[in-house]
Write an enzyme that holds these catalytic residues in place. Structure first.
Site, PDB file in Angstrom:
ATOM      1  N   LYS A   1      -9.855  18.004 -11.186  1.00 36.83           N
ATOM      2  CA  LYS A   1      -8.962  16.996 -11.782  1.00 36.83           C
ATOM      3  C   LYS A   1      -8.820  17.308 -13.260  1.00 36.83           C
ATOM      4  O   LYS A   1      -9.729  17.873 -13.875  1.00 36.83           O
ATOM      5  CB  LYS A   1      -9.560  15.596 -11.613  1.00 36.83           C
ATOM      6  CG  LYS A   1      -8.526  14.500 -11.674  1.00 36.83           C
ATOM      7  CD  LYS A   1      -7.792  14.426 -10.349  1.00 36.83           C
ATOM      8  CE  LYS A   1      -6.836  13.274 -10.263  1.00 36.83           C
ATOM      9  NZ  LYS A   1      -6.347  13.125  -8.883  1.00 36.83           N
TER      10      LYS A   1
ATOM     11  N   GLY B   1       0.274  -2.457  -7.558  1.00 35.61           N
ATOM     12  CA  GLY B   1       0.942  -1.240  -8.011  1.00 35.61           C
ATOM     13  C   GLY B   1       2.341  -1.196  -7.422  1.00 35.61           C
ATOM     14  O   GLY B   1       2.597  -1.730  -6.329  1.00 35.61           O
TER      15      GLY B   1
ATOM     16  N   GLY C   1       4.246   1.964  -8.076  1.00 37.22           N
ATOM     17  CA  GLY C   1       4.634   3.317  -8.456  1.00 37.22           C
ATOM     18  C   GLY C   1       4.880   4.152  -7.215  1.00 37.22           C
ATOM     19  O   GLY C   1       5.228   3.635  -6.154  1.00 37.22           O
ATOM     20  N   ASN C   2       4.672   5.449  -7.357  1.00 36.42           N
ATOM     21  CA  ASN C   2       4.973   6.372  -6.269  1.00 36.42           C
ATOM     22  C   ASN C   2       4.281   5.994  -4.964  1.00 36.42           C
ATOM     23  O   ASN C   2       4.927   5.897  -3.916  1.00 36.42           O
ATOM     24  CB  ASN C   2       4.574   7.796  -6.711  1.00 36.42           C
ATOM     25  CG  ASN C   2       4.659   8.785  -5.577  1.00 36.42           C
ATOM     26  OD1 ASN C   2       3.662   9.072  -4.928  1.00 36.42           O
ATOM     27  ND2 ASN C   2       5.846   9.279  -5.296  1.00 36.42           N
TER      28      ASN C   2
HETATM   29  P1  NAD Z   1       2.286   5.609 -10.698  1.00 41.26           P
HETATM   30  O1  NAD Z   1       2.031   5.914 -12.113  1.00 41.26           O
HETATM   31  O2  NAD Z   1       3.535   6.091 -10.050  1.00 41.26           O
HETATM   32  O3  NAD Z   1       2.222   4.030 -10.439  1.00 41.26           O
HETATM   33  C1  NAD Z   1       1.149   3.243 -10.848  1.00 41.26           C
HETATM   34  C2  NAD Z   1       1.527   1.791 -10.622  1.00 41.26           C
HETATM   35  O4  NAD Z   1       0.386   0.979 -10.906  1.00 41.26           O
HETATM   36  C3  NAD Z   1       2.669   1.306 -11.529  1.00 41.26           C
HETATM   37  O5  NAD Z   1       3.501   0.428 -10.808  1.00 41.26           O
HETATM   38  C4  NAD Z   1       1.925   0.534 -12.619  1.00 41.26           C
HETATM   39  O6  NAD Z   1       2.717  -0.483 -13.204  1.00 41.26           O
HETATM   40  C5  NAD Z   1       0.792  -0.058 -11.790  1.00 41.26           C
HETATM   41  N1  NAD Z   1      -0.366  -0.477 -12.580  1.00 41.26           N
HETATM   42  C6  NAD Z   1      -0.998   0.184 -13.572  1.00 41.26           C
HETATM   43  N2  NAD Z   1      -2.004  -0.556 -14.057  1.00 41.26           N
HETATM   44  C7  NAD Z   1      -2.004  -1.708 -13.353  1.00 41.26           C
HETATM   45  C8  NAD Z   1      -2.792  -2.883 -13.371  1.00 41.26           C
HETATM   46  N3  NAD Z   1      -3.809  -3.029 -14.222  1.00 41.26           N
HETATM   47  N4  NAD Z   1      -2.486  -3.894 -12.511  1.00 41.26           N
HETATM   48  C9  NAD Z   1      -1.462  -3.774 -11.640  1.00 41.26           C
HETATM   49  N5  NAD Z   1      -0.684  -2.685 -11.576  1.00 41.26           N
HETATM   50  C10 NAD Z   1      -0.949  -1.664 -12.419  1.00 41.26           C
HETATM   51  O7  NAD Z   1       0.981   6.174  -9.910  1.00 41.26           O
HETATM   52  P2  NAD Z   1       0.859   6.572  -8.401  1.00 41.26           P
HETATM   53  O8  NAD Z   1       1.179   8.019  -8.276  1.00 41.26           O
HETATM   54  O9  NAD Z   1       1.554   5.594  -7.542  1.00 41.26           O
HETATM   55  O10 NAD Z   1      -0.713   6.448  -8.200  1.00 41.26           O
HETATM   56  C11 NAD Z   1      -1.344   5.203  -7.959  1.00 41.26           C
HETATM   57  C12 NAD Z   1      -2.800   5.449  -7.590  1.00 41.26           C
HETATM   58  O11 NAD Z   1      -2.856   6.299  -6.454  1.00 41.26           O
HETATM   59  C13 NAD Z   1      -3.659   6.130  -8.645  1.00 41.26           C
HETATM   60  O12 NAD Z   1      -4.977   5.631  -8.547  1.00 41.26           O
HETATM   61  C14 NAD Z   1      -3.628   7.582  -8.231  1.00 41.26           C
HETATM   62  O13 NAD Z   1      -4.755   8.301  -8.706  1.00 41.26           O
HETATM   63  C15 NAD Z   1      -3.658   7.432  -6.734  1.00 41.26           C
HETATM   64  N6  NAD Z   1      -3.154   8.581  -6.016  1.00 41.26           N
HETATM   65  C16 NAD Z   1      -1.875   9.018  -6.196  1.00 41.26           C
HETATM   66  C17 NAD Z   1      -1.416  10.114  -5.486  1.00 41.26           C
HETATM   67  C18 NAD Z   1       0.010  10.586  -5.589  1.00 41.26           C
HETATM   68  O14 NAD Z   1       0.366  11.513  -4.861  1.00 41.26           O
HETATM   69  N7  NAD Z   1       0.847   9.988  -6.408  1.00 41.26           N
HETATM   70  C19 NAD Z   1      -2.282  10.789  -4.610  1.00 41.26           C
HETATM   71  C20 NAD Z   1      -3.565  10.290  -4.430  1.00 41.26           C
HETATM   72  C21 NAD Z   1      -3.984   9.194  -5.145  1.00 41.26           C
END
Ligand code: NAD
Length: 428
Positions: free
Chosen positions: A107, A219, A221-222
């Site tokens: 990471k 959340g 996001g993605n």
């Molecule tokens: P992202 O940046 O696209 O979205 C994150 C979301 O979380 C946003 O909507 C943001 O507003 C929200 N957020 C942030 N802090 C917050 C809080 N305190 N309370 C409520 N909402 C909050 O990120 P992502 O890619 O969707 O990833 C989300 C999680 O999934 C992370 O922990 C990441 O490590 C994990 N993850 C992501 C992937 C991937 O492929 N994108 C793969 C494995 C794990």
């Protein structure tokens, strides 16, 4: 609320120690796997748009590469710490192992806030990160990917810098590249869809029909967006989502009892997953405090934002109706909260299994890149479904047979595979 002295790496080690005891792991292997095998911490000086120079802090941690090259994302986050990166690298090792792909765990991160950086400044950070790490990453030793607040464009800048330094084309250096530039179709939706493939299997095992369920999602996001898309296609209803509000520097929960309209909300969401609160109000969404997502009367909780969100402080606020927690985020649940969840008999799909869809698709990206032949989206998603369903099946079968908590069962499978690889290589 719960950021006091939380150390994700200590949490990752506590989870590992518990499993090392269950499988009676020998002492040298425990010492090897409790810590990263290699780590890098470095400075990234960047000439800013206003002519000043700012020095950013970058990290890369390679936790273990006995089963294959280290693999894991690079995060841009203002509160990034080396211990967070260590924890995430450790979880990547278990994640690749539990879905049985030939990769290890790594990471990386940079302490920065892309909200306040121009595209050019972000490009300079990406290129600076690669200049520092170019000799210690690459297709055969460590393969980065996007993570929180990084995207395919960042990956392409990094690839370009790597290729400039090494003088050739090395698409296998990085995954999460844009489609058409070596990226795989299906990668954008892979983590969210993967989460819901495992959720579908969990519901099947519990004899619950998805169309009879409601979920609360932390959340937007993605991961959350694609998880909601597929969960709704299965017939489920999402009662609320919560997200971070950049302007107010706090989180809010947006609720619509009849169920949120995904496309409508996407239309008022920025690229960081933040929902426009004024527009949400005008569309009839109730705006609750950020913490409210956990208290909702729902069957399913999908924490898909950040780590340390279900803790000893709030775990008892979960509604009695909750039957399943699908951990889209990494490390959303603390060991203290785990005890309560286990006592209440809630079915947990642990993070490193539930969110392994992203890295599994990254592995498919490598496979396609090696063949120089790219699959259709349906092919990628069906291979992903097969992998996730098989991994879920193996974990839940072990949990049933040995009466283990799902998280422990996933750990037993993952740690045993990595320990065996270390033994077979003669490392310990
Ligand atoms: P992202 O940046 O696209 O979205 C994150 C979301 O979380 C946003 O909507 C943001 O507003 C929200 N957020 C942030 N802090 C917050 C809080 N305190 N309370 C409520 N909402 C909050 O990120 P992502 O890619 O969707 O990833 C989300 C999680 O999934 C992370 O922990 C990441 O490590 C994990 N993850 C992501 C992937 C991937 O492929 N994108 C793969 C494995 C794990």
């Amino acid at each position: 609320m719960n950021s006091k002295a939380f150390n994700p790496f200590e949490m990752a080690q506590a989870q590992f120690d518990k499993v090392a005891d269950i499988i009676n792991l020998d002492q040298p292997t425990r010492e090897l796997l409790r810590y990263p095998i290699r780590e890098f911490s470095f400075a990234i000086p960047v000439r800013m748009d206003d002519g000043s120079t700012k020095v950013f802090r970058g990290f890369r941690v390679q936790h273990n590469d006995a089963r294959g090259p280290a693999k894991g994302g690079i995060r841009f986050h203002p509160h990034e710490t080396l211990d967070t990166v260590r924890a995430l690298a450790t979880w990547m090792t278990w994640k690749c192992s539990v879905v049985d792909i030939p990769l290890g765990g790594g990471k990386g991160g940079v302490i920065c806030d892309p909200h306040n950086l121009s595209q050019r400044e972000q490009e300079a950070i990406c290129r600076g990160w690669v200049r520092q790490m170019a000799r210690n990453v690459g297709p055969v030793n460590d393969v980065p990917a996007p993570d929180v607040m990084t995207n395919p464009q960042h990956m392409l800048w990094m690839l370009d810098e790597f290729e400039s330094i090494h003088g050739g084309r090395y698409p296998g250096f990085i995954t999460g590249k844009p489609v058409g530039m070596g990226g795989s179709l299906g990668r954008t939706e892979a983590t969210g869809f993967g989460l819901v493939y495992t959720l579908r299997e969990a519901l099947k095992e519990l004899g619950i029909r998805p169309e009879d369920t409601r979920a609360s999602v932390q959340g937007f996001g993605n991961v959350a967006q694609y998880a909601i898309r597929l969960y709704q296609q299965l017939g489920g209803k999402v009662a609320c989502v919560s997200c971070w509000d950049q302007e107010d520097q706090t989180s809010y929960t947006f609720r619509k009892q009849a169920g949120i309209d995904l496309d409508q909300l996407l239309g008022i969401t920025d690229r960081f997953g933040g929902i426009d609160k004024k527009k949400a109000a005008s569309l009839g969404y109730e705006q609750l405090p950020g913490a409210a997502w956990i208290e909702q009367e729902v069957d399913i909780l999908l924490p898909a934002a950040i780590e340390n969100q279900i803790t000893g402080d709030n775990v008892r606020k979960m509604h009695a109706k909750v039957r399943v927690i699908g951990e889209g985020a990494n490390g959303p649940t603390t060991p203290e909260a785990d005890k309560v969840i286990q006592e209440r008999g809630i079915f947990v799909i642990p993070d490193f299994l539930a969110n392994a869809g992203g890295v599994t698709c990254s592995y498919f990206e490598q496979v396609q890149g090696n063949m120089n032949f790219f699959w259709k989206r349906e092919e990628v998603l069906s291979q992903l479904d097969n992998k996730m369903t098989a991994a879920f099946g193996a974990v839940s079968e072990l949990a049933r047979k040995q009466k283990l908590y799902m998280r422990d069962a996933a750990y037993v499978i993952a740690v045993t595979r990595v320990a065996e690889a270390c033994h077979m290589r003669g490392w310990v």
